[in-house]
Design an enzyme around this catalytic site. Sequence first.
Site, PDB file in Angstrom:
ATOM      1  N   LYS A   8       1.085  -3.466  -5.937  1.00  0.00           N
ATOM      2  CA  LYS A   8       0.408  -4.521  -5.173  1.00  0.00           C
ATOM      3  C   LYS A   8      -1.102  -4.317  -5.216  1.00  0.00           C
ATOM      4  CE  LYS A   8      -1.026  -2.019  -1.432  1.00  0.00           C
ATOM      5  NZ  LYS A   8      -2.335  -1.600  -1.176  1.00  0.00           N
ATOM      6  N   ASP A 134       4.174   0.144   4.182  1.00  0.00           N
ATOM      7  CA  ASP A 134       4.075  -0.843   3.093  1.00  0.00           C
ATOM      8  C   ASP A 134       5.419  -1.146   2.426  1.00  0.00           C
ATOM      9  OD1 ASP A 134       1.382  -1.232   3.296  1.00  0.00           O
ATOM     10  OD2 ASP A 134       0.821   0.064   1.613  1.00  0.00           O
TER      11      ASP A 134
END
Length: 293
Positions: A8, A134
């Site tokens: 990401k 996350d």
Amino acid sequence: MRLRALAKINLGLDIIRKREDGYHEVRMIMQTIQMYDVLEIYRRAEPGITLTSNLPYVPSDERNLAYKAAKLLMDEFQIKEGLSMKLEKSIPVAAGMAGGSSDAAAAFVGVNRLFDLGLSERELMERAVKVGADVPYCVMRGTALAEGIGEKLTRIPQVPRCYVLIGKPGINVSTKLAYENLNLKGITSHPDIDGMLEDIRKGDLYGMTSKMANVFEPGIIRKYPVIQEIKDLMEANGALKALMSGSGPTVFGIFDDAAKMAEAAAVLRRSNLAKTVFATEVYNRNGGATNDK
Ligand code: ATP
């Protein structure tokens, strides 16, 4: 089973405040990109979990987030069989790209399928937060707003198609160091996350890139000026904007044209400022690619 664990980037990263429990409350716009580790998972008769990886310095025991994720599901569902995992890392380590978290997410998805546990994406995400803030996002993937400590997720429309150039200098930055270098009270301008959300909803790539910002950047750049040099090089070579991802040190540049990005990648490689240079694009959750490789 062979799964892709996608990296990401943070299109925007703001820190609102430090909570009494020591955690920081964040507001981040997360975007998955087409850069990935490959996790292979095999069932085997002997109980227990084994993990091997192509990188000797990545832990292969319970400290590995993919191992942790697999163990969590195997324990909960009292699976008597064993599991062996082979991890091929391409996402730079300790780079602000959620590599370990994404490997954990792939392990959650893989173990769920391999042993037919029948957990929904939401149910996997509920367990994923136990491995890391996350990890639920890495299960969900795509474009999302992350709030709370990063675990409160709201899906937002996919960002317009664009190209992403990754440049990681040969240094490692721990998230701990990034927080230590952050002077919360000294932050005078916060990223316009709401403005970015509006631009993304309108499909306005230029509006969105003009607002991209990360509150960790100034502190880390003071320590490692090479990050600024990579940003400047990308922007001088056609990036609409270049920004540090997460707690760094990886820099990503957003381009509206693949050929321009390829030229910038060549210049960046020649400069020797970055140890890893990788040209890719954003991942579109609705665009067909699935978790299976
Ligand atoms: P984030 O963007 O979430 O801060 P990061 O890119 O900073 O992540 P990771 O690459 O996930 O950091 O890894 C940081 C540390 O976690 C490494 O130093 C490593 O020892 C440990 N680690 C545990 N599991 C993994 C994994 N599967 N891959 C890489 N590192 C792992």
